[in-house]
Design an enzyme around this catalytic site. Structure first.
Site, PDB file in Angstrom:
ATOM      1  N   ASP A  69       0.727  -1.135  -0.144  1.00 38.67           N
ATOM      2  CA  ASP A  69       0.068   0.102  -0.143  1.00 38.67           C
ATOM      3  C   ASP A  69       0.708   1.332   0.151  1.00 38.67           C
ATOM      4  OD1 ASP A  69      -2.306   1.400   0.034  1.00 38.67           O
ATOM      5  OD2 ASP A  69      -3.082   0.532   1.867  1.00 38.67           O
ATOM      6  N   ASP A  82     -10.453   3.750  -1.941  1.00 37.92           N
ATOM      7  CA  ASP A  82     -11.049   2.630  -1.151  1.00 37.92           C
ATOM      8  C   ASP A  82     -12.473   2.850  -1.071  1.00 37.92           C
ATOM      9  OD1 ASP A  82      -8.317   2.361  -0.310  1.00 37.92           O
ATOM     10  OD2 ASP A  82      -8.829   2.797   2.001  1.00 37.92           O
TER      11      ASP A  82
END
Length: 748
Positions: A400, A461
């Site tokens: 990430d 997200d």
């Protein structure tokens, strides 16, 4: 001048240019041609006619290479410094020039691809502005490329690839080699329309007699109605960059969207227990521990008190239960208080004055970026990844905040561009993890990752709310394009669907199926499921499994395993939030079309889709899976969708005899059919489902008197309309439904 023309009347005359960091420029007018040659040849993209032009400007010599293929053109520029001085280069402008078209710019549209996973991608009016963020420097790195923020009104920028839509024609521009430079496509409408394609050189020095070459650029004209406008471009990139082609991606469960950073080891074990109990129903492969296990971001081998024994015992328990252990890491990011930051300040990315670069603001602190060109960072990365994968036992890594490696700054290796720095770090991770490990990129600039990762998050997200919210507030964040929200995640799932299975497995982010706690309505959950199911991408849920209701478990099961097929996004080049997705297949020699209709707007939408436009005849059977509505459609599919809702239709041409119409066994319906035969006297349908599956099947019978059997035994059917019958089945593995017309006997 290199000229690109289209029969529609679009005309683009281009030159080349250079820009240095000190403000010196060499515009197109500074270059003069001193020679050239023409040859024929063949490369990865087929036969070509090549033209080379040798150009000179004060202190420079350049070679522009133009390869004309049957359907596209490739362009590359090589430059060499001819003076006895160094120049620090800002960018190499490969193509720049005025654009003329029969339609005025207010009627143009622009498909913009964002810099990294979370950046906005979509089609908007060309005269609109690029999207920034209200977060300013706090959120900028997580929204766009901070080296080149959104420009003034009238200037549009796209990363990696762009599409300019003028009337019925589309100009596709993009880089097809992606390892060494970030390429921008810029449309300037502040005066006469001007289009530029340039490679960012990030201040690297070029000395006497040193050379550098740009990435290869793809230039292609397409029809605006093309169902796959980026197809040829994406495949050209794949030929150059050799992506990792996995036949299947893991499906599974992730801790993040319920437990967030408060996750505990016991939470993982509780959900592991539930997934063991539901194994026949939910054949997932992956159980991923997300953010929250570590003592600090950057200190990955020190653990939170909630994981007092570390994560290796959890990996062992997950593996012993027959699942794949997965772990979240942000390998190029560090908190200011992390040990790696305190003990190795020379590993951190800094600006020209030696000040630490901000990687954004998250976890209520400013973030620091590690420089992967530093030998110490590379060695640390290799040791970390080897430990996580081979000692702890996590063969699946979610990597990430990868943009941190590509932030602008002064690097240990001053000759490394930002793209090269990122790719160098990802290559070290891949080599340490091994070829068998599944690497998922997230928050990642796309181009340099091709060929190194197996999956890629292609949108912001998801979140348990429709529109962005922060600190419990909707205003003023509602219109942010990169903040967590179902709306933002779904948008990029559609607008980047064309990348799926060409460069990697697309990760549309997680399913959120829980009924509480959530702000999502049932309609919004169905829209999210429709988008993910139709996308063919990875299917990972992030709910407490023990909180899922029966119908939500059935929806999750119906998506497993993901079918993997790449959909057509019919209105990709028409609007910011596409609404129409198609999947096509053949059943019994006739087409079946799955059409996902999404209404992401805040007002109702009346969908009217001509059947002929879908390649279907005028009369079809239609089955809508959420409402379980079955009907004959003539001429068009027409329905009204409420705000934030979706429909998923299965359409089959009406033919004489017995026919399968729809089912609730799979998403999309009918993916479970592996063999069938249909005719006037009867038919059979062979089904395959890996999980235990319960649901209903709708069939049409031309006769009121017929024999229906499931696995050779009589089964009861319920009338669901004229000639239409519904039958309930339950099975795991293979199942066979058979129907036969019963003819009356003559005589005694």
């Amino acid at each position: 001048m290199l000229i690109f023309t289209d029969p529609s009347g679009i005309h683009w005359s281009t030159g080349m240019a250079l820009e240095a960091t000190d403000g010196a420029t060499w515009p197109p007018s500074a270059w003069r041609m001193i020679g050239g040659s023409s040859t024929a040849g063949q490369d990865l993209h087929g036969a070509f006619q090549e033209q080379q032009e040798i150009l000179q400007a004060d202190g420079w010599e350049a070679v522009r290479i133009v390869r004309r293929y049957a359907g596209a053109t490739g362009v590359r520029v090589q430059i060499r410094r001819t003076e006895r001085s160094h120049v620090f280069m800002r960018r190499l402008v490969i193509l720049t020039g005025d654009l003329q078209a029969p339609l005025p710019p207010p009627r143009w549209r622009f498909y913009q691809n964002g810099f990294h996973s979370w950046s906005f991608s979509g089609t908007t009016p060309a005269a609109a502005s690029d999207f920034g963020t209200r977060w300013g420097p706090l959120g900028a790195p997580m929204a766009f490329d901070v080296a080149l923020p959104p420009g003034p009104r009238g200037v549009r920028r796209s990363d990696l690839v762009a599409a300019l839509i003028i009337g019925e024609r589309v100009l596709i521009l993009g880089q097809i080699t992606t390892a060494d430079q970030f390429v921008k496509i810029e449309l300037d409408l502040r005066g006469a329309p001007r289009l530029r394609v340039y490679a960012e050189l990030d201040g690297i020095p070029i000395g006497p007699d040193e050379e550098i070459a740009s990435e290869w650029i793809w230039v292609e004209w397409r029809d605006a109605t093309d169902p796959d406008p980026f197809g040829s471009y994406a495949e050209a990139v794949a030929r150059e960059m050799r992506p990792r082609a996995r036949a299947q991606a893991p499906s599974g469960w992730c801790s993040w969207y319920f437990y967030y950073t408060g996750v505990q080891a016991q939470d993982i074990l509780e959900n592991l227990k539930m997934l063991i109990e539901h194994r026949n129903r939910l054949p997932v492969d992956l159980i991923q521990i997300d953010d929250g296990f570590q003592a600090a971001v950057g200190d990955w081998t020190q653990f939170s008190p909630r994981f007092s024994e570390g994560v290796a015992p959890l990996a062992h328990a997950i593996q012993e239960a027959g699942f794949t252990p997965g772990l979240w890491l942000a390998p190029f990011l560090a908190w200011p208080e992390a040990r790696v930051t305190q003990e190795h300040p020379d590993w951190l990315l800094r600006d020209a004055r030696g000040r630490l670069i901000s990687a954004g603001f998250n976890w209520y602190r400013w973030l620091r970026a590690l420089d992967p060109t530093h030998p110490g960072v590379e060695e640390w990365l290799r040791e970390l990844i080897h430990t996580v994968v081979h000692r702890w036992g996590f063969p699946y890594l979610k990597l990430d905040f990868l943009y941190a490696a590509a932030l602008p700054g002064r690097r240990y290796d001053p000759r490394a561009t930002r793209a090269q720095a990122l790719r160098r770090g990802l290559k070290a991770i891949r080599e340490a993890a091994g070829e068998e490990a599944f690497l998922l990129g997230c928050g990642c600039p796309l181009g340099p990752a091709i060929g190194l990762v197996d999956g890629m998050r292609i949108g912001p997200d998801v979140a348990p709310h429709w529109a962005p919210r922060m600190f419990g507030l909707s205003f003023p964040f509602r219109h942010e394009r990169s903040l967590p929200a179902v709306r933002n995640a779904v948008r990029n799932t559609l607008t980047r669907a064309w990348m799926h299975r060409r460069w990697w497995w697309n990760d549309p982010d997680c399913l959120l199926l829980r009924s509480e706690p959530t702000r999502l309505s049932e309609e919004e959950v169905c829209l999210l499921i429709t988008a993910i199911a139709m996308s063919g991408g990875m299917v990972i849920d992030s709910d407490p499994v023990f909180k899922l209701k029966e119908d939500r478990l059935a929806w999750w099961s119906a998506m497993l395993p993901p079918h993997g097929q790449r959909p057509e996004v019919i209105d990709l080049l028409e609007r910011e939030l596409p609404r129409v997705l198609l999947l096509r297949r053949e059943l019994a020699g006739a087409p079946v079309v799955w059409i996902g209709l999404l209404n992401p707007e805040d007002r109702p939408w009346r969908a009217e889709i001509p059947l002929q436009a879908l390649g279907l005849p005028e009369a079809v059977w239609g089955f809508e899976c959420w409402s379980r509505r079955m009907q004959r459609l003539d001429g068009q599919l027409s329905m009204v969708l409420s705000p934030h809702s979706a429909a998923l239709w299965t359409l089959r041409p009406i033919r004489p005899g017995f026919q399968w119409i729809g089912s609730t066994l799979r998403l999309p319906p009918g993916e479970e059919i592996i063999e069938l035969e249909e005719g006037e006297e009867g038919g059979y349908w062979e089904l395959l489902r890996r999980p235990w599956t319960e649901g209903e099947i709708w069939i049409y019978s031309p006769a009121s008197d017929f024999d229906l059997r499931w696995e050779g035994r009589p089964i009861i059917a319920t009338a669901a309309g004229p000639g239409v019958y519904r039958v309930a089945v339950a099975f795991q593995g293979r199942g066979r439904l058979e129907a036969r017309r019963i003819r009356p006997h003559n005589g005694i």
